[in-house]
Design a protein around this motif. Structure first.
Motif, mmCIF file in Angstrom:
data_model
loop_
_atom_site.group_PDB
_atom_site.id
_atom_site.type_symbol
_atom_site.label_atom_id
_atom_site.label_comp_id
_atom_site.label_asym_id
_atom_site.label_seq_id
_atom_site.Cartn_x
_atom_site.Cartn_y
_atom_site.Cartn_z
ATOM 1 N N SER A 1 0.889 -1.044 0.087
ATOM 2 C CA SER A 1 0.038 -0.075 -0.043
ATOM 3 C C SER A 1 0.918 1.182 -0.059
ATOM 4 C CB SER A 1 -0.749 0.172 1.350
ATOM 5 O OG SER A 1 -1.946 -1.185 1.487
ATOM 6 N N LEU A 2 0.329 2.345 -0.631
ATOM 7 C CA LEU A 2 0.702 3.526 -0.220
ATOM 8 C C LEU A 2 0.082 4.365 1.073
ATOM 9 C CD1 LEU A 2 0.790 4.679 -3.976
ATOM 10 C CD2 LEU A 2 2.632 4.060 -2.801
ATOM 11 N N LEU B 1 6.227 5.300 -1.959
ATOM 12 C CA LEU B 1 6.491 5.570 -3.493
ATOM 13 C C LEU B 1 7.686 4.729 -4.112
ATOM 14 C CD1 LEU B 1 5.495 9.181 -4.113
ATOM 15 C CD2 LEU B 1 4.254 7.115 -4.913
ATOM 16 N N ILE C 1 7.690 1.195 -4.952
ATOM 17 C CA ILE C 1 6.872 0.499 -6.027
ATOM 18 C C ILE C 1 7.660 -0.722 -6.949
ATOM 19 C CG2 ILE C 1 5.795 1.032 -8.250
ATOM 20 C CD1 ILE C 1 4.567 3.565 -6.723
ATOM 21 N N GLU D 1 -4.389 4.483 4.135
ATOM 22 C CA GLU D 1 -3.869 3.472 3.449
ATOM 23 C C GLU D 1 -4.619 3.219 2.211
ATOM 24 O OE1 GLU D 1 -2.580 -1.200 4.347
ATOM 25 O OE2 GLU D 1 -3.448 0.226 5.837
ATOM 26 N N TYR E 1 -2.021 -0.683 -3.073
ATOM 27 C CA TYR E 1 -1.585 -0.205 -4.490
ATOM 28 C C TYR E 1 -2.191 -1.139 -5.679
ATOM 29 C CZ TYR E 1 1.629 1.335 -7.811
ATOM 30 O OH TYR E 1 2.150 1.928 -9.366
ATOM 31 N N ASP E 2 -2.713 -2.300 -5.430
ATOM 32 C CA ASP E 2 -3.388 -2.899 -6.776
ATOM 33 C C ASP E 2 -4.705 -2.080 -7.166
ATOM 34 O OD1 ASP E 2 -4.707 -3.252 -4.403
ATOM 35 O OD2 ASP E 2 -5.063 -5.548 -4.837
ATOM 36 N N VAL F 1 -4.788 1.216 -6.717
ATOM 37 C CA VAL F 1 -4.369 2.362 -7.110
ATOM 38 C C VAL F 1 -4.094 2.473 -8.587
ATOM 39 C CG1 VAL F 1 -2.347 4.135 -7.022
ATOM 40 C CG2 VAL F 1 -3.521 3.370 -5.200
ATOM 41 N N GLU F 2 -3.378 1.119 -9.131
ATOM 42 C CA GLU F 2 -3.124 0.622 -10.157
ATOM 43 C C GLU F 2 -4.331 0.718 -11.220
ATOM 44 O OE1 GLU F 2 1.033 -1.689 -11.087
ATOM 45 O OE2 GLU F 2 -0.569 -2.809 -9.990
ATOM 46 N N PHE G 1 -0.850 11.664 -10.130
ATOM 47 C CA PHE G 1 0.335 10.683 -9.361
ATOM 48 C C PHE G 1 1.595 10.889 -9.873
ATOM 49 C CE2 PHE G 1 2.305 6.310 -9.026
ATOM 50 C CZ PHE G 1 2.005 6.078 -7.896
#
Length: 238
Positions: free
Chosen positions: A56-57, A90, A93, A112, A115-116, A118-119, A132
């Protein structure tokens, strides 16, 4: 470790004061957004560890963090400071592992962002992609600024430039650029700038004597910004 009360499971980005600095600022431009969750991190606790698997970011909602490699001050270094609106994680990644650990400097809250997800949202929104990329560019600029800062031979120039950088970040957040309330210790500042805590204290004393600053513990008021900038640029001694 200290524990903070549980937070609401889902952040409301439109109510967040830092939304203009953060990733979800464009949530109105897309049909679906990342289903993030809010976490409380007590002062002194780690948000993530060095070499921990990346998932996660983290958008800092309140409080502040320091990022470190190794164990400062003897066996490591403070690599940066994250303030409300900043994104943490970041750097993980590419390799899928965190390159540093993030430690809360005070009781803090983060959003939180898996990231999956986010993509997926980035693929669906060119607007969010641009935002981004802006955030990633901001981190690169900060890294370059740090390299230039560490290239300064004079301790006074390093500390003056560091304080001016904090002033700029405060202004971005709608805060005073002259009345700074530092979340980090002098030891953390020294580790970040490659200086001893004694040197940091001595330089702050000299800057205060020169009329550039008013200093009271972690409360630092910039009294003469042009003079402080002169020190940062090596045009005046501290």
């Amino acid at each position: 470790m200290n524990r903070l009360p549980a937070l609401p499971s889902e952040p409301d980005c439109m109510l967040c004061e830092r939304r203009n600095l953060c990733l979800p600022v464009v949530r109105d431009d897309i049909e679906s957004v990342v289903a993030g969750s809010m976490r409380a991190v007590a002062a002194g606790d780690c948000l993530f560890l060095e070499d921990e698997a990346f998932a996660s970011l983290y958008a800092v909602r309140s409080g502040a963090f320091k990022t470190c490699v190794g164990t400062p001050p003897q066996r490591g270094r403070v690599t940066g400071f994250a303030l409300p609106g900043d994104l943490l994680g970041l750097d993980a990644i590419d390799a899928g592992l965190h390159c540093c650990q993030a430690i809360a400097l005070q009781d803090s809250e983060v959003c939180e962002l898996p990231y999956d997800q986010v993509e997926q949202v980035l693929a669906a929104s060119s607007t969010l992609q641009r935002r981004f990329h802006q955030l990633m560019s901001r981190e690169i600029v900060r890294d370059h600024a740090l390299m230039r800062l560490l290239g300064q031979r004079q301790a006074g120039a390093r500390i003056a430039a560091f304080l001016l950088g904090l002033s700029e970040r405060a202004l971005e957040r709608g805060q005073s650029g002259t009345e700074l309330r530092l979340p980090m210790s002098r030891e953390d500042i020294g580790s970040h700038l490659g200086l001893s805590i004694e040197t940091v204290s001595h330089v702050l004393t000299r800057l205060r004597a020169a009329g550039c600053l008013r200093v009271r513990l972690r409360e630092i008021d910039i009294v003469d910004k042009p003079a402080l900038r002169g020190v940062a640029e090596g045009l005046a001694a501290a």
